[in-house]
Every structure is written in structure tokens, then in C-alpha cells.
Scaffold this motif. Sequence first.
Motif, PDB file in Angstrom:
ATOM      1  N   HIS A  78       0.835  -1.207   0.000  1.00  0.00           N
ATOM      2  CA  HIS A  78       0.000   0.000   0.000  1.00  0.00           C
ATOM      3  C   HIS A  78       0.868   1.254   0.000  1.00  0.00           C
ATOM      4  N   ASN A  79       1.803   1.324   0.930  1.00  0.00           N
ATOM      5  CA  ASN A  79       2.649   2.517   1.050  1.00  0.00           C
ATOM      6  C   ASN A  79       3.501   2.747  -0.198  1.00  0.00           C
TER       7      ASN A  79
ATOM      8  N   ILE B 111       1.269   4.255  -2.948  1.00  0.00           N
ATOM      9  CA  ILE B 111       1.027   5.682  -2.696  1.00  0.00           C
ATOM     10  C   ILE B 111       2.267   6.496  -3.050  1.00  0.00           C
TER      11      ILE B 111
ATOM     12  N   GLN C 186      -1.685  13.210   2.491  1.00  0.00           N
ATOM     13  CA  GLN C 186      -2.055  11.973   3.164  1.00  0.00           C
ATOM     14  C   GLN C 186      -2.536  12.352   4.563  1.00  0.00           C
TER      15      GLN C 186
ATOM     16  N   ASP D 121      -6.599   7.591   1.348  1.00  0.00           N
ATOM     17  CA  ASP D 121      -5.163   7.326   1.327  1.00  0.00           C
ATOM     18  C   ASP D 121      -4.393   8.481   0.702  1.00  0.00           C
ATOM     19  N   LEU D 122      -5.027   9.181  -0.244  1.00  0.00           N
ATOM     20  CA  LEU D 122      -4.395  10.339  -0.879  1.00  0.00           C
ATOM     21  C   LEU D 122      -5.466  11.327  -1.311  1.00  0.00           C
TER      22      LEU D 122
END
Length: 192
Positions: A41-42, A45, A61, A77-78
Motif C-alpha cells: 500500500h505505502n 502511494i 495523506q 489514502d491520498l
Amino acid sequence: MTAVDERRMTELFENLEVPEGIKIELLRGEIVMMAGPDLVHNLIIEEVLDQIPRRKWHRLQTQDIDILSETSEPQPDLVVLDRDATPDSGRLMPSAAVTMLVEVVSRTSVQRDYLLKRSIYAAGRVPVYLIIDPVMGQCVLLTEPAGSGDEADYAVQRITKFGDPVPLPLLDVDLATGEFGTLKGVRPHRLP
């Protein structure tokens, strides 16, 4: 839920003490708690952040969004918004100021990201909602929000497999997805 109940839930949500590493959101009057994100996930992003020009866009974020007419304070998330449209301060970003919201699907967020947040973001008239799904190796681009409340939805949906670019005309970006990772050992789903 009555207006009194909604105000009380919002008040409880705003004063809730959250343990480190836990993310919370208020989604249609319900408090939802999630564990911290996976490395996949990170990294996704980070890839998206690197492709959206900082000179033109804020890429935030951990920003809570105020969805008008909803008892919701999601934390996408963003969050992407034009630098010229940014408020001076505040914990809640008005959905009217947002150009695009991004959610990266996790093992436990499939239904929430594809169904609940899709409706909430459409109700808030967010022009672009991008779902990045490392379970299925695809991106779902949603545009043209319409409707209100539970009936709100996006009129246009475009599905792109990882490896193919996702055109984001409002941002003047073709998002490269070739470096997006996938989650291993997670059962496939059938959404959208």
C-alpha cells in the motif's frame, strides 16, 4: 439516525483517543477502525505521489474530508487538490476543494472502498475517485458524480490493469502503474 444522534456521533468521533498505528474514519455515522497499511500500500502511494506534479497540486495523506450532507469524515489514502483551491487551515478539507481522492484496497477494505466510499465521495461531488486494487491488480477510475445520499454514484467507470497507464485528464497526468505491487495470498473478489 436523528440529527441529535448524528451530532453526538460526530462529537464522539472528534474526541476519540486513537492508539498509535490505528486509522479511524466516520462513514455514514459509523466509526470504522483499521490497522496501519501494508508495505505494498505505502509503495503504491509513493509511486502515485511521484507522478503528480507538486508545483500544481497538493498531494496530502492523513487529511480528513468534510463530505457535505453526509455524516462522514473519511480519511482517504491520498487527497489531490489544486494549490490555488486550498483553504488556509482546518482539520476538515471541504469536498468541494478536492480534485481527486485515492484509496488503495487492503485485505479488509474491499467492500468499503468499492461500495461505501464510492457512494460517499460521489455524494460529496468529488470529481475523480481512483481505486487502486493490489488484490486484483487493477485501477478503477470513477468520474462524473451524480445523485445524493446512498443513491449517489459515479456515471463513468474505467478499469485499467496494472501495467497500463491510467489517464487522469483533470490532472494532465497519465499515471504509470507498472511498478504497482500486488498483495499475495488474498482471495480475489468480484468488484467493481
